[in-house]
Design a protein around this motif. Structure first.
Motif, short mmCIF file in Angstrom:
data_model
loop_
_atom_site.label_atom_id
_atom_site.label_comp_id
_atom_site.label_asym_id
_atom_site.label_seq_id
_atom_site.Cartn_x
_atom_site.Cartn_y
_atom_site.Cartn_z
N ALA A 60 0.79 -1.19 0.07
CA ALA A 60 0.27 -0.05 0.04
C ALA A 60 1.05 1.25 -0.28
CB ALA A 60 -1.34 0.41 1.29
N ASP A 61 0.25 2.20 0.12
CA ASP A 61 0.83 3.40 -1.30
C ASP A 61 1.59 4.31 0.27
OD1 ASP A 61 -0.12 4.58 -3.80
OD2 ASP A 61 0.86 3.40 -3.58
N SER A 62 0.62 3.54 1.71
CA SER A 62 1.00 4.99 2.45
C SER A 62 2.40 3.95 3.75
CB SER A 62 -0.52 4.65 3.53
OG SER A 62 -0.79 2.89 3.68
N VAL A 63 2.29 2.80 3.10
CA VAL A 63 3.30 1.82 4.07
C VAL A 63 4.66 2.12 3.17
CG1 VAL A 63 1.96 0.53 5.21
CG2 VAL A 63 3.16 -0.50 3.78
N LYS A 64 4.25 1.96 2.12
CA LYS A 64 6.18 2.24 0.99
C LYS A 64 6.77 2.67 2.20
CE LYS A 64 4.14 1.27 -3.44
NZ LYS A 64 3.51 1.64 -4.78
N GLY A 65 8.18 1.82 1.42
CA GLY A 65 9.53 2.74 2.44
C GLY A 65 9.54 2.16 3.81
N ARG A 66 8.42 2.24 4.63
CA ARG A 66 8.19 1.68 5.90
C ARG A 66 8.54 0.47 6.21
NH1 ARG A 66 4.84 3.97 8.95
NH2 ARG A 66 3.55 3.71 7.29
N PHE A 67 7.62 0.06 5.94
CA PHE A 67 7.20 -1.53 6.03
C PHE A 67 7.91 -2.95 4.92
CE2 PHE A 67 2.63 -1.50 7.92
CZ PHE A 67 3.79 -0.53 8.64
N THR A 68 8.19 -3.83 5.66
CA THR A 68 8.16 -4.84 4.75
C THR A 68 7.80 -6.48 4.25
OG1 THR A 68 11.07 -3.32 4.70
CG2 THR A 68 10.45 -5.52 3.81
N ILE A 69 7.05 -7.32 3.13
CA ILE A 69 7.21 -8.00 3.99
C ILE A 69 8.00 -9.18 3.47
CG2 ILE A 69 5.77 -7.96 1.22
CD1 ILE A 69 3.59 -9.33 2.86
N SER A 70 8.30 -10.26 3.92
CA SER A 70 9.28 -11.46 3.77
C SER A 70 8.38 -12.71 3.98
CB SER A 70 10.51 -11.36 4.63
OG SER A 70 9.64 -11.10 5.59
N GLN A 71 9.03 -14.07 4.02
CA GLN A 71 8.67 -15.12 4.46
C GLN A 71 10.09 -16.16 4.41
OE1 GLN A 71 5.39 -16.39 1.06
NE2 GLN A 71 7.37 -16.44 -0.57
N ASP A 72 9.85 -16.98 5.22
CA ASP A 72 10.43 -18.34 4.78
C ASP A 72 10.70 -19.59 5.15
OD1 ASP A 72 12.38 -20.07 5.64
OD2 ASP A 72 12.82 -19.13 7.97
N ASN A 73 10.22 -19.99 3.52
CA ASN A 73 8.81 -21.13 3.36
C ASN A 73 9.80 -22.57 4.18
OD1 ASN A 73 8.23 -19.83 0.94
ND2 ASN A 73 9.54 -20.00 -0.63
N ALA A 74 11.21 -22.30 4.65
CA ALA A 74 11.70 -23.48 5.67
C ALA A 74 10.88 -23.65 6.56
CB ALA A 74 13.06 -23.78 5.28
N LYS A 75 10.22 -22.54 6.85
CA LYS A 75 9.51 -22.39 8.22
C LYS A 75 8.06 -22.26 7.71
CE LYS A 75 13.44 -20.64 11.24
NZ LYS A 75 14.13 -19.70 12.09
N ASN A 76 7.37 -21.97 6.75
CA ASN A 76 6.58 -21.81 6.95
C ASN A 76 5.65 -20.47 8.04
OD1 ASN A 76 6.25 -23.54 4.48
ND2 ASN A 76 5.25 -25.23 6.46
N THR A 77 6.04 -19.15 7.41
CA THR A 77 6.52 -18.03 8.50
C THR A 77 7.01 -17.02 7.48
OG1 THR A 77 6.43 -19.18 10.48
CG2 THR A 77 7.00 -16.82 10.41
N LEU A 78 5.66 -16.19 7.46
CA LEU A 78 4.95 -14.95 6.74
C LEU A 78 5.69 -13.71 7.75
CD1 LEU A 78 4.45 -13.27 4.21
CD2 LEU A 78 2.44 -13.27 5.48
#
Length: 126
Positions: A60-78
């Protein structure tokens, strides 16, 4: 049975950071699209960030540059790393999962997710 369990929410002061986690089970995690949504009192639910099985992301534009989404497929965790938090980020944050039915941008903006967690509260004070 798909299960999504969020954690990591809490109360922070403006400018602070939090990292949300979403533990997923009951499906082949690596083949799904995942997203974070939030809903503040009296407001509609909105997409915050999403990621597809190839690692492409949308924000979302309101969070760009401040929030980062990532995932660890080995841990099934977002994850959702939230920096420079503002009072307007205060909301219940939900993790969501679905087969990738469209581009990740359309998945988020269309809220095309069928599986949802119970949510974790984030409160940012000024």
């Amino acid at each position: 049975q798909v299960q999504l369990v969020e954690s990591g929410g809490g109360s922070v002061q403006s400018g602070g950071s939090l990292r949300l986690s979403c533990a997923a089970s009951g499906y082949t995690y690596s083949s799904y699209c995942m997203g974070w949504f939030r809903q503040a009192p009296g407001k509609e639910r909105e997409g915050v960030a999403a990621i597809d099985s190839d690692g492409s992301t949308s924000y979302a534009d309101s969070v760009k540059g401040r929030f980062t989404i990532s995932q660890d497929n080995a841990k099934n965790t977002l994850y959702l790393q939230m920096n420079s938090l503002k009072p307007e980020d205060t909301a219940m944050y939900y993790c969501a999962a679905e087969s990738c039915l469209a581009t990740i941008t359309n998945m988020m903006w269309g809220s095309l997710f069928g599986y949802w967690g119970q949510g974790t509260q984030v409160t940012v004070s000024s």
